[in-house]
Design a protein around this motif. Sequence first.
Motif, PDB file in Angstrom:
ATOM      1  N   ALA A   1      -8.250  -6.322  48.121  1.00 41.92           N
ATOM      2  CA  ALA A   1      -8.769  -5.112  47.411  1.00 41.92           C
ATOM      3  C   ALA A   1      -7.726  -4.187  46.484  1.00 41.92           C
ATOM      4  O   ALA A   1      -8.149  -3.672  45.517  1.00 41.92           O
ATOM      5  CB  ALA A   1      -9.062  -3.966  48.675  1.00 41.92           C
ATOM      6  N   MET A   2      -6.421  -4.605  46.753  1.00 39.77           N
ATOM      7  CA  MET A   2      -5.389  -3.802  45.944  1.00 39.77           C
ATOM      8  C   MET A   2      -5.629  -4.597  44.566  1.00 39.77           C
ATOM      9  O   MET A   2      -5.566  -3.969  43.416  1.00 39.77           O
ATOM     10  CB  MET A   2      -3.984  -3.851  46.379  1.00 39.77           C
ATOM     11  N   GLU A   3      -5.666  -6.002  44.750  1.00 35.94           N
ATOM     12  CA  GLU A   3      -5.873  -6.615  43.409  1.00 35.94           C
ATOM     13  C   GLU A   3      -6.941  -6.336  42.554  1.00 35.94           C
ATOM     14  O   GLU A   3      -6.860  -6.056  41.496  1.00 35.94           O
ATOM     15  CB  GLU A   3      -5.927  -8.231  43.735  1.00 35.94           C
ATOM     16  N   GLY A   4      -8.074  -5.820  43.177  1.00 33.27           N
ATOM     17  CA  GLY A   4      -9.221  -5.514  42.687  1.00 33.27           C
ATOM     18  C   GLY A   4      -9.195  -4.272  42.133  1.00 33.27           C
ATOM     19  O   GLY A   4      -9.884  -3.672  41.222  1.00 33.27           O
ATOM     20  N   LEU A   5      -8.248  -3.441  42.614  1.00 35.79           N
ATOM     21  CA  LEU A   5      -7.842  -2.132  41.932  1.00 35.79           C
ATOM     22  C   LEU A   5      -6.933  -2.225  40.610  1.00 35.79           C
ATOM     23  O   LEU A   5      -6.415  -1.292  40.168  1.00 35.79           O
ATOM     24  CB  LEU A   5      -7.083  -1.230  42.663  1.00 35.79           C
ATOM     25  N   GLY A   6      -6.673  -3.618  40.333  1.00 30.24           N
ATOM     26  CA  GLY A   6      -5.850  -3.525  38.983  1.00 30.24           C
ATOM     27  C   GLY A   6      -4.268  -3.788  39.556  1.00 30.24           C
ATOM     28  O   GLY A   6      -3.531  -3.804  38.456  1.00 30.24           O
ATOM     29  N   ILE A   7      -3.899  -3.798  40.591  1.00 27.43           N
ATOM     30  CA  ILE A   7      -2.557  -3.823  41.045  1.00 27.43           C
ATOM     31  C   ILE A   7      -2.183  -5.253  41.279  1.00 27.43           C
ATOM     32  O   ILE A   7      -2.689  -6.082  41.779  1.00 27.43           O
ATOM     33  CB  ILE A   7      -2.087  -3.209  42.481  1.00 27.43           C
ATOM     34  N   THR A   8      -0.855  -5.613  40.521  1.00 21.24           N
ATOM     35  CA  THR A   8      -0.332  -6.925  40.762  1.00 21.24           C
ATOM     36  C   THR A   8       0.432  -7.032  42.223  1.00 21.24           C
ATOM     37  O   THR A   8       1.333  -6.383  42.370  1.00 21.24           O
ATOM     38  CB  THR A   8       0.690  -7.441  39.794  1.00 21.24           C
ATOM     39  N   MET A   9      -0.123  -8.232  43.093  1.00 22.54           N
ATOM     40  CA  MET A   9       0.530  -8.042  44.420  1.00 22.54           C
ATOM     41  C   MET A   9       1.228  -9.478  44.563  1.00 22.54           C
ATOM     42  O   MET A   9       0.704 -10.504  44.472  1.00 22.54           O
ATOM     43  CB  MET A   9      -0.642  -8.283  45.364  1.00 22.54           C
TER      44      MET A   9
ATOM     45  N   TYR B   1       2.877   1.727  54.372  1.00 25.88           N
ATOM     46  CA  TYR B   1       2.213   2.991  53.823  1.00 25.88           C
ATOM     47  C   TYR B   1       2.860   3.576  52.871  1.00 25.88           C
ATOM     48  O   TYR B   1       2.154   4.221  51.752  1.00 25.88           O
ATOM     49  CB  TYR B   1       2.198   3.998  54.942  1.00 25.88           C
ATOM     50  N   ILE B   2       4.026   3.644  52.606  1.00 23.02           N
ATOM     51  CA  ILE B   2       4.491   4.697  51.511  1.00 23.02           C
ATOM     52  C   ILE B   2       4.654   3.889  50.290  1.00 23.02           C
ATOM     53  O   ILE B   2       4.202   4.248  49.100  1.00 23.02           O
ATOM     54  CB  ILE B   2       6.328   4.711  51.620  1.00 23.02           C
ATOM     55  N   GLY B   3       4.782   2.381  50.283  1.00 19.56           N
ATOM     56  CA  GLY B   3       4.248   1.414  49.276  1.00 19.56           C
ATOM     57  C   GLY B   3       3.083   1.627  48.562  1.00 19.56           C
ATOM     58  O   GLY B   3       2.712   1.678  47.315  1.00 19.56           O
ATOM     59  N   VAL B   4       2.022   1.392  49.408  1.00 19.05           N
ATOM     60  CA  VAL B   4       0.680   1.493  48.970  1.00 19.05           C
ATOM     61  C   VAL B   4       0.364   2.816  48.438  1.00 19.05           C
ATOM     62  O   VAL B   4      -0.357   2.798  47.537  1.00 19.05           O
ATOM     63  CB  VAL B   4      -0.577   0.759  49.960  1.00 19.05           C
ATOM     64  N   GLU B   5       0.649   3.760  48.989  1.00 17.71           N
ATOM     65  CA  GLU B   5       0.395   5.165  48.364  1.00 17.71           C
ATOM     66  C   GLU B   5       0.986   5.575  47.161  1.00 17.71           C
ATOM     67  O   GLU B   5       0.567   6.038  46.383  1.00 17.71           O
ATOM     68  CB  GLU B   5       0.728   6.183  49.548  1.00 17.71           C
ATOM     69  N   MET B   6       2.233   5.047  47.047  1.00 18.24           N
ATOM     70  CA  MET B   6       2.970   5.139  45.708  1.00 18.24           C
ATOM     71  C   MET B   6       2.273   4.288  44.722  1.00 18.24           C
ATOM     72  O   MET B   6       2.342   4.612  43.539  1.00 18.24           O
ATOM     73  CB  MET B   6       4.456   4.767  45.921  1.00 18.24           C
ATOM     74  N   ALA B   7       1.868   3.102  45.065  1.00 17.09           N
ATOM     75  CA  ALA B   7       0.954   2.465  44.122  1.00 17.09           C
ATOM     76  C   ALA B   7      -0.174   3.038  43.766  1.00 17.09           C
ATOM     77  O   ALA B   7      -0.494   3.093  42.161  1.00 17.09           O
ATOM     78  CB  ALA B   7       0.595   0.964  44.932  1.00 17.09           C
ATOM     79  N   GLU B   8      -0.890   3.789  44.492  1.00 18.71           N
ATOM     80  CA  GLU B   8      -1.925   4.623  44.135  1.00 18.71           C
ATOM     81  C   GLU B   8      -1.575   5.894  43.086  1.00 18.71           C
ATOM     82  O   GLU B   8      -2.165   5.916  42.008  1.00 18.71           O
ATOM     83  CB  GLU B   8      -2.745   5.213  45.333  1.00 18.71           C
ATOM     84  N   ALA B   9      -0.263   6.368  43.410  1.00 20.53           N
ATOM     85  CA  ALA B   9       0.097   7.471  42.710  1.00 20.53           C
ATOM     86  C   ALA B   9       0.462   6.887  41.198  1.00 20.53           C
ATOM     87  O   ALA B   9       0.077   7.781  40.335  1.00 20.53           O
ATOM     88  CB  ALA B   9       1.299   7.875  43.172  1.00 20.53           C
ATOM     89  N   LEU B  10       0.897   5.794  41.141  1.00 20.97           N
ATOM     90  CA  LEU B  10       1.589   5.363  39.746  1.00 20.97           C
ATOM     91  C   LEU B  10       0.348   4.787  38.975  1.00 20.97           C
ATOM     92  O   LEU B  10       0.225   5.088  37.650  1.00 20.97           O
ATOM     93  CB  LEU B  10       2.500   4.341  40.062  1.00 20.97           C
ATOM     94  N   ILE B  11      -0.625   4.352  39.521  1.00 16.80           N
ATOM     95  CA  ILE B  11      -1.862   3.843  38.943  1.00 16.80           C
ATOM     96  C   ILE B  11      -2.736   5.162  38.253  1.00 16.80           C
ATOM     97  O   ILE B  11      -2.948   5.350  37.145  1.00 16.80           O
ATOM     98  CB  ILE B  11      -3.008   3.266  40.072  1.00 16.80           C
ATOM     99  N   ASN B  12      -2.593   6.332  39.285  1.00 21.59           N
ATOM    100  CA  ASN B  12      -3.188   7.554  38.886  1.00 21.59           C
ATOM    101  C   ASN B  12      -2.418   7.911  37.609  1.00 21.59           C
ATOM    102  O   ASN B  12      -3.004   9.024  36.714  1.00 21.59           O
ATOM    103  CB  ASN B  12      -3.209   8.535  39.953  1.00 21.59           C
ATOM    104  N   ARG B  13      -1.358   7.893  37.540  1.00 21.78           N
ATOM    105  CA  ARG B  13      -0.513   8.281  36.328  1.00 21.78           C
ATOM    106  C   ARG B  13      -0.606   7.382  35.209  1.00 21.78           C
ATOM    107  O   ARG B  13       0.086   7.437  34.114  1.00 21.78           O
ATOM    108  CB  ARG B  13       0.912   8.537  36.840  1.00 21.78           C
TER     109      ARG B  13
END
Lengths: 469, 469
Positions: A214-222, A174-186
Amino acid sequence: MDMSRTSSSGGARERLVVIGGDAAGMSAASQARRLRGPDELEIVAFERGHFTSYSACGIPYWVGGDVSERDQLIARTPEEHRERAIDLRMRTEVVEIDVAGARVRSRDLDSGAEEWTAYDKLVIATGARPVRPDLPGMDAPGVHGVQTLDDGQALLDTLAGTKGRRAVVVGAGYIGVEMAEALINRGYEVTVVNRGKEPMSTLDPDMGRLVHTAMEGLGITMVDDAEVTKVLTGDDGRVRAVATEDAEYPADVVVLGIGVRPETTLAEAAGLPLGEHGGLLTDLAMRVRGHTDIWAGGDCVEVLDLVSGRERHIALGTHANKHGQVIGSNVGGGYATFPGVVGTAVSKVCDLEIARTGLREKDALRAGLRFETVTIESTSRAGYYPGAALMTVKMLAERRTGRLLGVQIVGREGAAKRVDIAAVALTAGMTVEQMTALDLGYAPPFSPVWDPILVAARKAVTAVRNNTR
Amino acid sequence: MDMSRTSSSGGARERLVVIGGDAAGMSAASQARRLRGPDELEIVAFERGHFTSYSACGIPYWVGGDVSERDQLIARTPEEHRERAIDLRMRTEVVEIDVAGARVRSRDLDSGAEEWTAYDKLVIATGARPVRPDLPGMDAPGVHGVQTLDDGQALLDTLAGTKGRRAVVVGAGYIGVEMAEALINRGYEVTVVNRGKEPMSTLDPDMGRLVHTAMEGLGITMVDDAEVTKVLTGDDGRVRAVATEDAEYPADVVVLGIGVRPETTLAEAAGLPLGEHGGLLTDLAMRVRGHTDIWAGGDCVEVLDLVSGRERHIALGTHANKHGQVIGSNVGGGYATFPGVVGTAVSKVCDLEIARTGLREKDALRAGLRFETVTIESTSRAGYYPGAALMTVKMLAERRTGRLLGVQIVGREGAAKRVDIAAVALTAGMTVEQMTALDLGYAPPFSPVWDPILVAARKAVTAVRNNTR
């Protein structure tokens, strides 16, 4: 050093000591205060940090910019607690519990001064500590945990002072994926390095795979199935990359989201009973087992999983608040219990929603259960209604009895909170056949005529019927 | 006239006759076909209209333009049913059920030809008919019901051919408020004329008041406590206004959303048992009481309210689909039951969400129950999270036992489907105290740390505790 117990004219005045000033501790203190006034009950609370009663769950949204001010995450300040006649000692750490002497030793973190405080009743709410692997470079500038408001501020300071835009998140819970969103937003390029085969190990791997995609689809490297071996630093001593056995991932900032363990150092030293996950063991009234006058709640305890019948450790604000409420009621002379959890959790990464409740396949196997699993796709609204979004629902039902064992959902808007239906059904011990008759809210903007949970339940009924072994 | 029963080489072939080609009837036919092939079971279905298996609940969204094509509301066409070996007779109305002779008389609505068809098993799914007050002008051009796809098309034709932009909706229940939204979306000035003291009589008046205020905020003129006395027409014979005892409301189009009654004319003539609301009475397998080979489901039956223990009439697609599924399973040689409803309903008017489940105050009183009511305000998300929207939750709990009796919610995004939590808790017979411990999904984007349902449950616990009478 004050070992005396004060008395009021109305009779013996008791002293409640609370260790930990966040959700569980201060909820307990506040509820006890509601039931018993200062004439009857003195309340002393110790908090080693700078803040009380804040939403640690909100830190990713503060870091990501959805929440603009730190203070929005603070439900009640030290001053507000003091106005309610709670003697709150900030920046003061309890360093010893003397159970036989019914007292605690505290240290003022600024002056270093120590003192003993006697208690009639004690509440332990010491929370959890983040897992921080003991690897080279882990303490380098630019490497951050996100457990406390202080952590969040330090990370924000780093982000403000960093030119590069490459972030590595270690851990994909949870913390990891939520922080991924936070950093993308920044505006960061985000890489998530995860030791599991899929992200979100609180889901079964087949559902975790949907999160990965889905996270890859958001542009995150998994990067899955990868163990971090060290953090590499540059000439300036700051982080420059995260290394695994196979590769290096350049990083201007690293966020650790590996999870937490119960913070029970004090309790262990005091000889209080700990469970297999390292958390304090309590009875249903949240009283520490074997101790009449000591309660514990929040992230430092283990809780009963009502589905498996075993103790688990779940660090989540919603449980901590309930524990505090229960403890405060009991300490205040009332009566309340915390019967246990079913393991519900919801999370999101940008527009991806993730939810789970009950047992995963491996939990069910470990508990000795045999089960059927079904997975269905449905939509959040009637298929013809604008904004209808696909979701995948996985359901586990016990073989023979058809009892619901767990539900996992991955989808978009409208997916996550549907898990509450299953959470209540689990609590009630419903079978999937009973669930197919549930009278859930239906209108085209809110649900297909068969809610996705009902579609899954119907398929699970068939699976249970077809396997008569 | 075909009175014979055909046989297949595999033994006696039964004939199932279905009256009504929408949700309940065709779900029953489809499920029966799944379980028994054409060699075992012949299926004949009669539908007097032009469409099968469509979402009547979707009509307001088609009229309002959210759904662009009528055919999007059709789940399965006559041709698709016929491909599944269902002998579907469109535009053919059953005009008599001969129970003693086990046969039905049907009339081809185009040719006028009649014939008898024998049945081994009969499913009655004749639906509901809209209440249409017998008042002057009610049949004038420009006055529309919205029960069927044909009704929806006629209304759309009127809207396309009408220059004026003033619409009057008669009735402020689900259909009325949804049609108000539809007409606003099409740019009409909307007046809702309602005989009740507040809109949404499925809510208690205090919650209906919130709907009234919110709908006015959306620019809708709300006229409560007003009985329509006649529809006034112009020189062209078309509607020009709706009159109440006190006033006239100019109207270029009038939509009737007054509610529906079970369509049980045929069943009544055949001597089948009807309940106090005019619906067919069935057992839990949806078999018409006292009849071995006749089933009934959908909007023409009464259902057991699990909270009050009484029969109710609720016309809702989600129940009709469940009934069809249950009937089809039983007719097909399987076993299934419909245990009853708790009365869950959700609706929206623009961004206003409305939900209810269980008993209103007057339902509880009528059932002989004493209860406490509490009303709370909370938010859909953590208060600090963007988009957190206020919602009001009212909860009824039985005095002494604390058993949950009902929940009503009025709010914005994220309000309505929270009622599902209460729907499952009602089904399980939970007390409000048990509900306070529910392990519901929590993360800041999805819920405050205490979900609004839990906030209400906590307040209800206090109310029950404080009243020991």
